[in-house]
Design an enzyme around this catalytic site. Structure first.
Site, PDB file in Angstrom:
ATOM      1  N   ARG A 162       0.829  -1.211   0.000  1.00  0.00           N
ATOM      2  CA  ARG A 162       0.000   0.000   0.000  1.00  0.00           C
ATOM      3  C   ARG A 162       0.867   1.267   0.000  1.00  0.00           C
ATOM      4  O   ARG A 162       0.483   2.300  -0.502  1.00  0.00           O
ATOM      5  CB  ARG A 162      -0.973   0.019   1.193  1.00  0.00           C
ATOM      6  CG  ARG A 162      -1.757   1.339   1.303  1.00  0.00           C
ATOM      7  CD  ARG A 162      -3.040   1.231   2.123  1.00  0.00           C
ATOM      8  NE  ARG A 162      -2.846   0.514   3.365  1.00  0.00           N
ATOM      9  CZ  ARG A 162      -2.194   0.993   4.447  1.00  0.00           C
ATOM     10  NH1 ARG A 162      -1.689   2.203   4.439  1.00  0.00           N
ATOM     11  NH2 ARG A 162      -2.076   0.246   5.533  1.00  0.00           N
ATOM     12  N   TYR A 208     -15.353  17.560 -15.690  1.00  0.00           N
ATOM     13  CA  TYR A 208     -15.717  16.165 -15.527  1.00  0.00           C
ATOM     14  C   TYR A 208     -16.717  16.077 -14.368  1.00  0.00           C
ATOM     15  O   TYR A 208     -16.447  16.595 -13.276  1.00  0.00           O
ATOM     16  CB  TYR A 208     -14.465  15.334 -15.248  1.00  0.00           C
ATOM     17  CG  TYR A 208     -14.750  13.866 -15.275  1.00  0.00           C
ATOM     18  CD1 TYR A 208     -14.998  13.207 -16.474  1.00  0.00           C
ATOM     19  CD2 TYR A 208     -14.798  13.129 -14.104  1.00  0.00           C
ATOM     20  CE1 TYR A 208     -15.288  11.862 -16.504  1.00  0.00           C
ATOM     21  CE2 TYR A 208     -15.080  11.770 -14.123  1.00  0.00           C
ATOM     22  CZ  TYR A 208     -15.318  11.150 -15.328  1.00  0.00           C
ATOM     23  OH  TYR A 208     -15.613   9.810 -15.349  1.00  0.00           O
ATOM     24  N   ASP A 255      -6.439  19.324 -14.459  1.00  0.00           N
ATOM     25  CA  ASP A 255      -6.778  18.003 -14.975  1.00  0.00           C
ATOM     26  C   ASP A 255      -6.363  17.992 -16.441  1.00  0.00           C
ATOM     27  O   ASP A 255      -6.976  18.648 -17.282  1.00  0.00           O
ATOM     28  CB  ASP A 255      -8.286  17.747 -14.814  1.00  0.00           C
ATOM     29  CG  ASP A 255      -8.682  16.336 -15.223  1.00  0.00           C
ATOM     30  OD1 ASP A 255      -8.017  15.762 -16.111  1.00  0.00           O
ATOM     31  OD2 ASP A 255      -9.689  15.821 -14.686  1.00  0.00           O
ATOM     32  N   LYS A 258      -7.776   6.995 -19.789  1.00  0.00           N
ATOM     33  CA  LYS A 258      -8.073   7.568 -21.109  1.00  0.00           C
ATOM     34  C   LYS A 258      -6.844   7.451 -22.029  1.00  0.00           C
ATOM     35  O   LYS A 258      -6.403   6.359 -22.283  1.00  0.00           O
ATOM     36  CB  LYS A 258      -8.543   9.006 -20.939  1.00  0.00           C
ATOM     37  CG  LYS A 258      -9.595   9.192 -19.819  1.00  0.00           C
ATOM     38  CD  LYS A 258     -10.911   8.495 -20.113  1.00  0.00           C
ATOM     39  CE  LYS A 258     -11.828   8.431 -18.899  1.00  0.00           C
ATOM     40  NZ  LYS A 258     -12.098   9.686 -18.231  1.00  0.00           N
TER      41      LYS A 258
END
Ligand SMILES: *Cc1c(COP(=O)(O)O)cnc(C)c1O
Length: 381
Positions: free
Chosen positions: A50, A103, A176, A201
């Protein structure tokens, strides 16, 4: 690997294992949740997955190099895990300035944050720099969120001007960069503090995984975002990260081709009698055409299209095309399209008949022929 290589070369060579006799050309996938260790924890050594694992590191190095960041990127389980970690930089009791078109889940995350921590969310037209400046100075602002081009309206923000205004007020700027990719736009070079990606994407590019990343050149911000990842635990899987690095190898070829296809389709659509409106920053009719030309290399691979026939026409087009995939998401090698207002949650300022087109790498003549069939179906409807 050195940063004065051109980005297309860098994407191919970054994050490879050391070139020694018999070494593999690609980094291995390491499947282990924990690492051997006893006594005091040594800095830089892996402890528990982690907190860090060698399967992330080649991708994190490669993406940081493409964004020209001095710190490694931080990979996350999804674009939204990365967005949420970056939004967490907002100080309680301050203002978070966001684009009115962005978004959708990012806007939801911003408003959820506001509900819990006395953050005031102010939505602005991110392409209107004067309005952004007014929002920043209208109250104590700690973070300005930028999407450019915006989803789905393709408004283009002036990253340099917005960053200068934010910094003058003591605020951070997060961009972004999913729509543009670091091949077309490098926000950190223009003054932004943080870059966020949905790696799902263009960066991975094949519509086969969900992944996100945060990139910064500030050690302090790197440590803050990393602490969030360590504790909240929205960590990336090893296979997804490995596949994303494989996708990154061909990013330059894919972006070059899809951007060229998008600009050519935009040009043809602008002259088509069955088209009410077409949006793409490459078009001289786009309100920020010149800014996009100066700020970006290429104009992105997303277009907007409003066919004749209104909402029914747009749905008829989506039903008639055979090559374009009617689907949400974007940035894959395959071209896809979607009427955004089919989601009740989409901003009411987005026209009901607006289709968002994600242009892929197919032959542009095939894409055009299929779209022409769709437009004919829309006009008949
Ligand atoms: C898809 C997307 C996101 C969210 O990313 P996920 O990987 O789906 O979580 C954020 N911003 C933009 C611009 C996107 O297109």
């Amino acid at each position: 690997m050195n940063a004065d290589l051109s980005p297309s070369t860098y994407a191919v060579v970054a994050g490879r294992p050391e070139r020694t006799e018999g070494a593999p050309v690609n980094p291995p996938v390491v499947l282990s949740s924990t690492y051997v260790g006893r006594g005091e924890v040594q800095p830089g050594r892996h402890v528990y997955t982690r907190l860090g694992t060698e399967t992330w590191e080649p991708f994190e190095e490669a993406l940081a190099g493409l964004e020209r960041a001095s710190e490694p990127a931080l990979v996350f389980a999804s674009g939204m895990a990365a967005v949420s970690a970056a939004l967490d930089l907002t100080r309680p009791g301050s203002r978070l300035v966001v684009p009115r078109h962005a978004y959708h889940a990012t806007l939801v995350a911003a408003h959820r944050l506001a509900g819990r921590s006395a953050v005031e969310v102010v939505e602005v037209d991110i392409a209107d720099t004067a309005a952004v400046r007014a929002a920043i100075t209208g109250g104590p602002t700690s973070l300005v969120w930028v999407e450019t081009p915006t989803n789905p309206m393709l408004e283009v923000a002036d990253i340099r001007e917005v960053s200068a205004a934010a910094h003058a007020a003591g605020a951070l700027v997060a961009v972004d960069n999913t729509f543009a990719t670091p091949l077309a736009q490098r926000p950190l070079e223009l003054g932004a503090d943080v870059v966020v990606h949905s790696v799902s994407k263009y960066l991975s590019g094949h519509s086969d995984l969900i992944l996100g990343a945060v990139v910064t050149s500030s050690r302090e911000l790197y440590d803050a975002v990393r602490a969030t990842r360590d504790i909240v635990g929205g960590i990336a899987g090893p296979w997804e990260t490995w596949l994303a690095l494989r996708g990154l190898r061909t990013l330059a070829l894919r972006v070059e081709r899809s951007q060229a296809n998008a600009a050519e389709l935009a040009r043809r659509l602008a002259d088509h009698p069955d088209v009410v409106a077409v949006g793409h920053p490459s078009l001289p009719s786009h309100p920020q055409h010149e800014l996009a030309g100066a700020q970006m290399e290429g104009y992105g691979s997303i277009l907007t299209l409003r066919p004749r026939g209104g909402q029914a026409g747009a749905d008829a087009l989506a039903g008639a095309v055979r090559l374009w995939v009617p689907a949400t998401s974007l940035g894959g090698v395959e071209s896809s399209l979607e009427r955004r207002r089919r989601f009740a949650s989409e901003a009411p300022t987005v026209p009901v008949d607006l289709l968002r087109l994600s242009v892929g790498i197919e032959d542009v003549e095939d894409l055009w022929a299929d779209l022409a069939l769709g437009l004919a179906a829309a006009a008949r409807d």
